[in-house]
Design a protein around this motif. Structure first.
Motif, PDB file in Angstrom:
ATOM      1  N   UNK A   1       0.822  -1.201   0.000  1.00  0.00           N
ATOM      2  CA  UNK A   1       0.000   0.000   0.000  1.00  0.00           C
ATOM      3  C   UNK A   1       0.864   1.263   0.000  1.00  0.00           C
ATOM      4  N   UNK A   2       1.920   1.240   0.829  1.00  0.00           N
ATOM      5  CA  UNK A   2       2.802   2.402   0.921  1.00  0.00           C
ATOM      6  C   UNK A   2       3.462   2.704  -0.421  1.00  0.00           C
ATOM      7  N   UNK A   3       3.876   1.652  -1.129  1.00  0.00           N
ATOM      8  CA  UNK A   3       4.502   1.836  -2.443  1.00  0.00           C
ATOM      9  C   UNK A   3       3.502   2.416  -3.444  1.00  0.00           C
ATOM     10  N   UNK A   4       2.237   1.989  -3.375  1.00  0.00           N
ATOM     11  CA  UNK A   4       1.220   2.516  -4.281  1.00  0.00           C
ATOM     12  C   UNK A   4       0.973   3.995  -4.042  1.00  0.00           C
ATOM     13  N   UNK A   5       0.904   4.394  -2.780  1.00  0.00           N
ATOM     14  CA  UNK A   5       0.688   5.804  -2.446  1.00  0.00           C
ATOM     15  C   UNK A   5       1.890   6.629  -2.906  1.00  0.00           C
ATOM     16  N   UNK A   6       3.093   6.105  -2.668  1.00  0.00           N
ATOM     17  CA  UNK A   6       4.304   6.799  -3.101  1.00  0.00           C
ATOM     18  C   UNK A   6       4.324   6.958  -4.617  1.00  0.00           C
ATOM     19  N   UNK A   7       3.960   5.902  -5.336  1.00  0.00           N
ATOM     20  CA  UNK A   7       3.910   5.971  -6.800  1.00  0.00           C
ATOM     21  C   UNK A   7       2.872   6.981  -7.263  1.00  0.00           C
ATOM     22  N   UNK A   8       1.712   6.996  -6.637  1.00  0.00           N
ATOM     23  CA  UNK A   8       0.660   7.945  -7.003  1.00  0.00           C
ATOM     24  C   UNK A   8       1.113   9.383  -6.762  1.00  0.00           C
ATOM     25  N   UNK A   9       1.708   9.644  -5.613  1.00  0.00           N
ATOM     26  CA  UNK A   9       2.177  11.000  -5.298  1.00  0.00           C
ATOM     27  C   UNK A   9       3.303  11.406  -6.258  1.00  0.00           C
ATOM     28  N   UNK A  10       4.246  10.500  -6.504  1.00  0.00           N
ATOM     29  CA  UNK A  10       5.356  10.803  -7.417  1.00  0.00           C
ATOM     30  C   UNK A  10       4.847  11.075  -8.831  1.00  0.00           C
ATOM     31  N   UNK A  11       3.952  10.239  -9.320  1.00  0.00           N
ATOM     32  CA  UNK A  11       3.399  10.426 -10.659  1.00  0.00           C
ATOM     33  C   UNK A  11       2.605  11.711 -10.784  1.00  0.00           C
TER      34      UNK A  11
END
Length: 136
Positions: free
Chosen positions: A1-11
């Motif tokens: 979940x943390x990686x998905x949120x990080x990817x969403x914020x980065x993108x």
């Protein structure tokens, strides 16, 4: 979940930066490449900003024990430079110059000019599928 949120914020941050810098407008890229016509320096400023950020990152990375979101760093090496990679980079550059878009701005442009960006994105996805089919 943390990686998905990080990817969403980065993108989201990346896409916002592209839009703010005007890189979703193909005319900006083509204007940058028109050295002897109506030259547009906008892309040079965007690249300069990216270079500053990466220069800072390259100073910080050696001081870190490990990345914040991964177990190890995945840093490029000169052994990664293959004729296939160089040919792909050249093909990317030609396509970028002709279309005025690359994958990031092309996807971000779907929000701003959906019809013209969709043509680019469909062609990009077709090219990616063709590579997958021919690599075997």
């Amino acid at each position: 979940m943390r990686a998905n949120v990080t990817s969403l914020v980065s993108g989201t941050l990346f896409g916002a930066g592209l839009a703010l810098g005007g890189m979703t407008n193909p005319a900006r890229v083509r204007g940058f490449l028109d050295l002897f016509g109506n030259w547009d320096p906008t892309l040079a400023f965007v690249m300069g900003g990216a270079l500053v950020v990466m220069a800072i990152a390259w100073q910080i990375v050696p001081r870190m024990a490990r990345p914040v979101m991964a177990e190890t760093f995945q840093l490029p090496s000169k052994s990664d430079l293959t004729p296939r990679l160089i040919g792909g980079a050249a093909l990317f550059g030609v396509g970028w110059g002709v279309a005025g878009l690359c994958p990031g701005p092309g996807i971000a442009a779907l929000v701003i000019e959906p019809v013209s960006a969709a043509i680019f994105v469909v062609a990009m996805l077709a090219g990616m599928a063709l590579v997958r089919l021919t690599e075997g």
